[in-house]
Write a protein that holds these residues in place. Structure first.
Motif, short mmCIF file in Angstrom:
data_model
loop_
_atom_site.label_atom_id
_atom_site.label_comp_id
_atom_site.label_asym_id
_atom_site.label_seq_id
_atom_site.Cartn_x
_atom_site.Cartn_y
_atom_site.Cartn_z
N ILE A 75 -9.43 -80.34 22.33
CA ILE A 75 -8.78 -80.54 21.21
C ILE A 75 -7.29 -80.39 21.56
O ILE A 75 -6.63 -79.51 22.38
CB ILE A 75 -8.97 -79.11 20.32
CG1 ILE A 75 -10.49 -79.01 20.07
CG2 ILE A 75 -7.99 -78.82 19.06
CD1 ILE A 75 -10.91 -77.62 19.40
N GLY A 76 -6.60 -81.22 21.10
CA GLY A 76 -5.11 -81.42 21.25
C GLY A 76 -4.82 -81.77 22.66
O GLY A 76 -3.83 -81.36 23.15
N GLY A 77 -5.57 -82.50 23.45
CA GLY A 77 -5.52 -82.85 24.85
C GLY A 77 -5.81 -81.73 25.77
O GLY A 77 -5.90 -82.07 27.00
N LYS A 78 -6.37 -80.56 25.25
CA LYS A 78 -6.81 -79.57 26.24
C LYS A 78 -8.31 -79.28 26.18
O LYS A 78 -8.74 -79.33 25.08
CB LYS A 78 -6.08 -78.21 25.81
CG LYS A 78 -4.57 -78.48 26.15
CD LYS A 78 -3.77 -77.04 25.80
CE LYS A 78 -2.32 -77.04 26.00
NZ LYS A 78 -1.52 -75.95 25.81
N LYS A 79 -8.94 -78.87 27.13
CA LYS A 79 -10.25 -78.49 27.20
C LYS A 79 -10.42 -77.48 26.30
O LYS A 79 -9.70 -76.43 26.32
CB LYS A 79 -10.68 -78.27 28.77
CG LYS A 79 -12.04 -77.97 28.97
CD LYS A 79 -12.44 -77.83 30.35
CE LYS A 79 -13.81 -77.93 30.67
NZ LYS A 79 -14.01 -77.41 32.25
N ALA A 80 -11.55 -77.33 25.36
CA ALA A 80 -11.85 -76.46 24.45
C ALA A 80 -13.46 -76.32 24.73
O ALA A 80 -14.13 -76.93 25.11
CB ALA A 80 -11.55 -76.67 23.19
N LYS A 81 -13.90 -75.01 24.03
CA LYS A 81 -15.21 -74.70 23.93
C LYS A 81 -15.78 -75.36 22.40
O LYS A 81 -14.87 -75.57 21.49
CB LYS A 81 -15.75 -73.22 23.77
CG LYS A 81 -15.42 -72.60 25.19
CD LYS A 81 -16.15 -71.47 25.38
CE LYS A 81 -15.72 -70.74 26.59
NZ LYS A 81 -16.49 -70.99 27.62
N ALA A 82 -16.99 -75.88 22.23
CA ALA A 82 -17.56 -76.22 21.23
C ALA A 82 -17.17 -75.25 19.86
O ALA A 82 -17.04 -75.92 18.80
CB ALA A 82 -18.86 -76.47 21.19
#
Length: 162
Positions: free
Chosen positions: A129-136
């Motif tokens: 999200i927004g170029g950064k790793k995120a959780k589902a």
């Protein structure tokens, strides 16, 4: 062919270990597997403690090494892949996330207006999200995303949102 199912996760020692040491290690291992504290800790972690007697494993190894070479060759040939493996091709679409399903997936509407659904896997689906790793769990309805997946109702390989 099915020995690994009986073996589980065996502990082994090098050949030539003196018989008294081998017997002591086997006894210590089996005593540990019966320890109430170990069993309680395993239950807390939802792990199953199901030891196989060391003597049984030794018999299995002995039997495996006594197999005729022709039998070993036949088993090996049966385990070989048949034909060429097909390379899976993911389709990538631009879509808006819709309603979240009870199992954590999403309804999506592609840029062309097609409605489908995707599933998300905690480890196999990569989310940014927004170029950064995120959780589902960070994904929300209304987000615009690029989604790589095999098709309707399949697990998404990646979901990259603005």
């Amino acid at each position: 062919m099915f020995l690994s199912y009986e073996f589980g996760r065996p502990y082994m020692m090098a050949p030539g270990v003196p018989a008294d040491r081998l017997a002591a290690m086997r006894k210590a291992f089996m005593d540990t597997m019966k320890d109430p504290k170990l069993i309680a800790d395993a239950a807390k972690s939802r792990l199953e403690v199901n030891p196989v007697a060391p003597e049984h494993l030794a018999r299995l190894v002995t039997r495996a090494y006594q197999l005729l070479p022709a039998v070993v060759q036949r088993i090996t040939s049966l385990q070989a892949p048949v034909g060429k493996l097909a390379k899976v091709k993911f389709k990538t679409v631009r879509a808006t996330l819709g309603k979240r399903s009870k199992k954590g997936g999403f309804a999506i509407t592609t840029a062309s207006g097609k409605r489908e659904s995707i599933k998300l896997h905690p480890r196999r689906s990569k989310v940014k999200i927004g170029g950064k790793k995120a959780k589902a769990k960070a994904l929300k309805p209304g987000m615009n995303c690029t989604i790589a997946y095999l098709g309707n109702k399949t697990i998404a390989k990646s979901v990259t949102c603005d």
